[in-house]
Structure formats: structure tokens, C-alpha cells
Design an enzyme around this catalytic site. Structure first.
Site, mmCIF file in Angstrom:
data_model
loop_
_atom_site.group_PDB
_atom_site.id
_atom_site.type_symbol
_atom_site.label_atom_id
_atom_site.label_comp_id
_atom_site.label_asym_id
_atom_site.label_seq_id
_atom_site.Cartn_x
_atom_site.Cartn_y
_atom_site.Cartn_z
ATOM 1 N N TRP A 161 71.408 8.318 37.327
ATOM 2 C CA TRP A 161 71.137 8.899 38.649
ATOM 3 C C TRP A 161 71.240 10.414 38.661
ATOM 4 C CZ3 TRP A 161 75.420 11.669 39.484
ATOM 5 C CH2 TRP A 161 76.600 11.217 38.897
ATOM 6 N N ASN A 162 71.834 11.022 37.629
ATOM 7 C CA ASN A 162 72.158 12.455 37.774
ATOM 8 C C ASN A 162 70.943 13.382 37.672
ATOM 9 O OD1 ASN A 162 72.017 12.006 35.013
ATOM 10 N ND2 ASN A 162 73.701 13.386 34.524
ATOM 11 N N ARG A 170 61.351 12.665 30.110
ATOM 12 C CA ARG A 170 61.673 12.939 28.700
ATOM 13 C C ARG A 170 61.287 11.765 27.811
ATOM 14 N NH1 ARG A 170 67.648 15.586 28.120
ATOM 15 N NH2 ARG A 170 68.277 13.415 28.112
ATOM 16 N N LYS A 185 63.470 1.411 34.264
ATOM 17 C CA LYS A 185 64.417 0.990 35.297
ATOM 18 C C LYS A 185 65.331 2.160 35.638
ATOM 19 C CE LYS A 185 68.349 -0.350 35.476
ATOM 20 N NZ LYS A 185 68.701 0.423 36.690
ATOM 21 N N ALA A 187 68.226 4.319 37.891
ATOM 22 C CA ALA A 187 69.532 3.940 38.446
ATOM 23 C C ALA A 187 69.373 3.463 39.889
ATOM 24 C CB ALA A 187 70.473 5.141 38.397
ATOM 25 N N GLY A 239 72.626 7.263 29.702
ATOM 26 C CA GLY A 239 73.688 6.841 30.613
ATOM 27 C C GLY A 239 75.034 6.972 29.933
ATOM 28 N N SER A 240 75.992 6.192 30.409
ATOM 29 C CA SER A 240 77.361 6.340 29.917
ATOM 30 C C SER A 240 77.535 5.697 28.539
ATOM 31 C CB SER A 240 78.315 5.697 30.920
ATOM 32 O OG SER A 240 78.019 4.321 31.008
ATOM 33 N N GLU A 261 71.086 8.298 24.653
ATOM 34 C CA GLU A 261 71.510 9.610 25.180
ATOM 35 C C GLU A 261 72.721 9.334 26.048
ATOM 36 O OE1 GLU A 261 70.240 12.446 24.372
ATOM 37 O OE2 GLU A 261 68.316 11.925 23.492
ATOM 38 N N ARG A 289 75.992 23.618 37.268
ATOM 39 C CA ARG A 289 74.651 23.052 37.419
ATOM 40 C C ARG A 289 74.811 21.572 37.725
ATOM 41 N NH1 ARG A 289 69.678 21.548 34.035
ATOM 42 N NH2 ARG A 289 71.067 20.892 32.377
ATOM 43 N N CYS A 295 75.504 15.529 31.676
ATOM 44 C CA CYS A 295 76.089 15.205 30.369
ATOM 45 C C CYS A 295 76.360 16.488 29.590
ATOM 46 C CB CYS A 295 75.147 14.296 29.597
ATOM 47 S SG CYS A 295 73.494 14.992 29.500
ATOM 48 N N GLU A 392 85.135 12.504 30.320
ATOM 49 C CA GLU A 392 84.026 13.204 30.973
ATOM 50 C C GLU A 392 84.363 13.323 32.469
ATOM 51 O OE1 GLU A 392 80.327 10.992 30.746
ATOM 52 O OE2 GLU A 392 79.200 12.836 30.494
ATOM 53 N N SER A 452 68.886 22.961 27.819
ATOM 54 C CA SER A 452 67.760 22.056 28.085
ATOM 55 C C SER A 452 66.430 22.794 28.021
ATOM 56 C CB SER A 452 67.923 21.423 29.466
ATOM 57 O OG SER A 452 69.145 20.742 29.518
#
Ligand code: NAP
Length: 496
Positions: A161-162, A170, A185, A187, A239-240, A261, A289, A295, A392, A452
Site C-alpha cells: 500500500w505504501n 516497476r 493484486k 494491497a 511487501g514485508s 522486494e 519521504r 522500504c 522497520e 529510486s
């Protein structure tokens, strides 16, 4: 709180059904899932809540479409990506507002994400016509070696979702460029940006089934059967780390090629010779940011003891002056966290550090009222056993510790199971290279607080995952290499 006319317009413009095989359809059984504005806690939309049958239909569509998409001329694939890029560019402002409504970050930052996300479509539209194999004479001189680079097949993409759009483009950009098809799919908190992207690709002329989007409240239940399905040839997950580990296990079932990732715990190193003002500006970017929900977010600041107190005071003055509020309002610099669970986690980490002796220079509390706001926070003298140095944080909290030697700084930076990105500020080139070579991360920001870039390989080492997104490396993830050993029965010729 009443929505403005612009907010209503952008929300109403999004199709909230599933996008399967080029058609918009309700979930089997008609269930829906609510999407909330994290700045108010109010429901802003309801999207289809896919079942396993829907997920299976999406995979069937991607599998069928692969038969033709893989053979579409590279120039035609490139043109579709480029058209999507142009459409996004033209609608950047409304897409940014939509993103802010579902994710919370200030509209100016959402605009930044739209540009970043869109750059992947442009970059890969340019690469689609440059996917080359190789031809060589083998070492005996008698044979020839031919390598083909072919699209791997239907892909599964699971995104967080971030960064609701960029984490999709990407993957989608290089996949479509190489001739792969996909099921995406997003979040459950932020499905709207991805649905808007599907609409744009439809308008750009992407054939049905090449991109399928399914939204769901029970990801595990609907995705596991797909991950274990032999029609899928590649999965890319952002994700996590805990969820990534689970998906790696599931992918073993059919030896699925996967990219991961995952989470990060980025160290931000400030050496005694650094340009301190530049380091503070870099720190502000690396930390704040996306409100710290990135991440790549600087998770721990290791500052040389000779400049630690000056750096901390300057950073606290900057961070303490940031304007917090609903991201749709003018001048807002920090939005809400995504939900109450995330805010509680941030609050617990800060309380733990303070309980163990950290000093609060600014912030340190929840913001009262509606929405999931937390004050931008700087903590000094953070003890080594504070949980937020190893976990994190995913929030607007900057913990500062000190070091005295370069070796100590490198050891502290590497003292984590994560390895996504590190940042270092120094004006000594020799030191910079010694430190860069010693850091165990996939990416490094040297005298800058952001890494990035669509043209560069984004990705981590250790438990931050494997695989790269962006740049030429990003294409490799979607290509199989096929080698043909050719007996041409002749000595080397002009073919060399
Ligand atoms: P998450 O909980 O791992 O969820 C990520 C995605 O996985 C969501 O779409 C989620 O769906 C789905 N998911 C969750 N459990 C699943 C399961 N059992 N099977 C299949 N899918 C499942 O992570 P998050 O909280 O959304 O995102 C934050 C994390 O992402 C942080 O750790 C951050 O560092 C990482 N991240 C990494 C990068 C990178 O490039 N390395 C970039 C951005 C973010 P639901 O929404 O339905 O739960």
C-alpha cells in the site's frame, strides 16, 4: 467530513470491479471491500472482493493472452506502453489526488510518485525494442552458440500500500515490454490507483487479458492456489519480509521463479567531514519521504560523535517544523499513517526507546483527532537495545546514535538481517569508497537521501530479498535464456 467536488469526481471516475480478460466484472457472489481515507477514517469507495474463482479466471485470461502477446511486435508493445505513459502524464493531478485519498501522503508527494511510477512505463517502452540475444563462435571454433531471450510467461504481481502505483509499474513495465502477461493484486488498503492504471492501459489499447487486476480482502486464500499453479511462470512480490518468506515457501511447490522486494532497515551514516547542512537535507528526504512509510526510509542515523549534537539539533528543527495534516490540504508536508495498527506499532517503538533512555528532541506522540496521525519525531542518545534500531519503523521517527571510527560505523550499519539501502555523507572520496565496499546493502545513496530511479537496479540483499526492478536488470527478471548449440561443421569465418 464532506468530500470536495474534485475528490468525488476522481473517486467516481474509478471502476471498482475486477479487471479480467479485458472486461470489468463483479466478484463472484458480489462481495465488496471498503477503502478508507486514512486521514479521516471514512470509507471513500468499495471495490470488488475477489474469490478464488475470480483469481483463477484472471490467471486463465493471462495464460490465454500470453499466446498472442508474446508474438506482438516489440514496437507495438512499446507504443502501448508509451501511450499509457502519455495518458498518465496528462492525468497526473487527478491520479495524485486519488492516491492521496486512499493512502494519505500529501498530494505533492503523490505527484512525485506518479512521475516516478510513470517513468518505468517510459523506460521500458524504450527497452521493448532492444531485447537481444547473442551469437558467438564456440571455443573449439567448430560450433556456434546462439542465445535467445524469450518472455517467461504469465506472472503474478503482489504489491503493497505504501507506493500504490509505482510498486505496480516497476513490474508491469518490464513484463509487458518483454511480452509477458500478468495478474496484479494490489494491497487491500490502496486498490484504487491500480484500478485506475488498468483503465488507462485499456484506453491505451492493451489487448484484453495481458493485464488483469484483482482486488481482495483475503490475499492469502486467493493467492496461494495461483502461486502453486503450473500456469504461472513468475511471481514478483513487494511487501514485508515475513509475508515474503511465506510466499517463497509456497513458490517451492512448482519451483517458481520469484523476485522479492522486502523490508528494509536503512542506516544513514554521517561522518565527521560531511557537509552537515547537505546531510540534514538528505536525512529529511530519506526519513520523511512518504511519511517514513518506505522500504528505503532511513531507519537509524549513525552520526560521528564530533558532529552528532549539531546534526541532531538541526534535524530536529527541520522535522519539528513540518506541517502535519490531511494530504489534500495546501502546504501539508506529512500525512497520516496508513491505519491504526501501523500507528500503534510506531508509538510502541518510540515508547520502548524512550523507556530505555532515548531523549525526545521533537514529537514523540500521537496526534489527537480523526485519522492516524503521528508527530514527526527525532530521538537522540538511542541505546543499542532499543527495538526501533533493529525493526522497520515505517513511520516519521528518526533515532540517532553515535560512532567514533569508520569501522564502528560500518559494523553498526551491517548489524541487521536486512540489506536494502544505506546512505552515507562524507566529503572524503577514499573514505566513501571504503565504506561503500563494506556495506551489505543492494543500494547506496552517497551524499544524497534518495536512490529510486527507473533506470537503475532497485533491490536488496540478505532478508531484503532478491531480484532487481528498474534499468536493464529489471528486464532480466521476465526473460528466459535459451541456448542453441549449433554444429555448423566449419571453421570460424567472417561470422566472427
Ligand atoms: P505486506 O503485509 O507484506 O503486504 C504486501 C502485499 O502482500 C499486499 O498486497 C498484501 O495483501 C499481500 N499479502 C499479505 N499476506 C499475503 C499472503 N499470505 N499471500 C499473498 N499475499 C499476501 O506488506 P505491506 O504492509 O503492505 O507493505 C509494507 C512492507 O513492504 C514493508 O515491509 C516495506 O519495507 C515493504 N516494501 C518493500 C519495498 C521494496 O522494494 N523492497 C517497497 C515497498 C515496500 P493485503 O493488503 O490484502 O494484506
Amino acid at each position: 467530513m464532506a468530500a470536495t467536488a474534485d475528490e468525488t469526481r476522481v473517486i467516481d471516475g474509478v471502476k471498482t470491479q475486477l479487471f479480467i480478460g479485458g472486461e470489468w466484472r463483479d466478484a463472484t457472489g458480489g462481495a465488496t471491500l471498503d477503502v478508507e481515507d486514512p486521514a479521516t477514517g471514512e470509507t471513500i469507495a468499495s471495490v470488488a472482493d475477489a474469490t478464488h474463482e475470480d483469481a483463477d479466471a484472471a490467471l486463465a485470461a493471462a495464460t490465454e493472452a500470453f499466446k498472442t502477446w508474446r508474438n506482438v511486435a516489440p514496437r507495438d508493445r512499446a507504443d502501448i506502453l508509451r501511450r499509457a505513459y502519455d495518458l498518465i502524464d496528462a492525468r497526473a493531478e487527478e491520479l495524485a489526488l486519488l492516491m492521496t485519498l486512499e493512502m494519505g501522503k500529501p498530494v505533492s508527494e503523490s505527484l512525485g510518485e506518479i512521475t516516478y511510477a510513470n517513468n518505468f512505463l517510459r523506460w521500458y517502452s524504450e527497452e521493448a525494442v532492444r531485447i537481444n540475444g547473442r551469437f558467438t563462435v564456440n571455443e573449439t571454433g567448430k560450433g556456434r552458440v546462439l542465445t535467445l531471450r524469450q518472455p517467461i510467461g504469465p506472472c503474478l504481481f503482489i504489491t503493497p500500500w505504501n507506493f500504490p502505483l509505482a510498486m505496480g509499474t516497476r513490474k508491469i513495465g518490464p513484463a509487458l515490454a518483454t511480452g509477458c502477461t500478468c495478474v496484479v493484486k494490489p494491497a487491500k488498503q490502496t486498490p484504487l490507483s491500480m484500478l485506475a492504471l488498468a483503465q488507462i492501459f485499456e484506453e491505451a489499447g492493451l489487448p484484453g487479458g495481458v493485464l488483469n487486476v484483482i482486488t481482495a480482502s483475503s490475499s492469502g486464500k486467493i493467492m496461494q492456489p495461483l502461486i502453486e499453479d503450473p500456469r504461472v511462470r513468475k511471481m514478483s512480490f513487494t511487501g514485508s519480509t515475513p509475508v515474503g518468506k511465506e510466499l517463497i515457501k509456497q513458490s517451492a511447490e512448482q519451483v517458481l521463479k520469484v523476485s522479492m522486494e522486502l523490508g528494509g532497515n536503512a542506516p544513514f551514516l554521517v561522518f565527521g567531514d560531511a557537509d552537515l547542512d547537505a546531510a540534514v537535507e538528505g536525512a529529511l528526504l530519506a526519513k520523511m519521504r512518504n511519511g517514513g512509510e518506505a522500504c528505503t526510509s532511513a531507519n537509524r542515523f549513525h552520526v560521528h560523535e564530533s558532529v552528532a549534537s549539531e546534526f541532531a539539533d538541526k534535524l530536529a528543527a527541520k522535522i519539528g517544523g513540518l506541517k502535519v495534516g490531511r494530504g489534500t490540504e495546501d502546504g501539508i508536508q506529512v500525512g497520516p499513517l496508513i491505519d491504526e495498527a501501523q500507528r500503534s506499532k510506531v508509538a510502541e517503538l518510540v515508547d520502548d526507546a524512550v523507556g530505555k533512555g532515548a531523549r525526545v528532541l521533537t514529537g514523540g506522540s500521537r496526534v489527537d483527532g480523526a485519522g492516524y496521525f503521528y508527530e514527526p519525531t527525532v530521538l537522540a542518545d538511542v541505546p543499542q537495545n532499543a527495538d526501533l534500531l533493529s525493526e522497520e519503523i515505517f513511520g516519521p521517527v528518526a533515532p540517532i546514535t553515535t560512532f567514533s571510527t569508520d569501522e564502528e560505523a560500518i559494523a553498526a550499519a551491517n548489524d541487521t538481517e536486512y540489506g536494502l539501502v544505506s546512505y552515507l555523507f562524507t566529503q572524503d572520496l577514499g573514505r566513501a569508497f571504503r565504506v561503500i565496499e563494506g556495506l551489505e546493502t543492494g543500494m547506496i545513496g552517497l551524499n544524497q537521501g534518495m536512490v529510486s530511479n527507473a533506470g537503475a537496479p532497485f533491490g536488496g540483499v540478505k532478508q531484503s530479498g532478491f531480484g532487481r526492478e528498474g534499468g536493464p536488470e529489471g528486464l532480466d527478471e521476465y526473460l528466459e535464456t535459451k541456448y542453441v548449440a549449433m554444429n555448423v561443421g566449419t571453421e570460424p569465418t567472417a561470422l566472427q
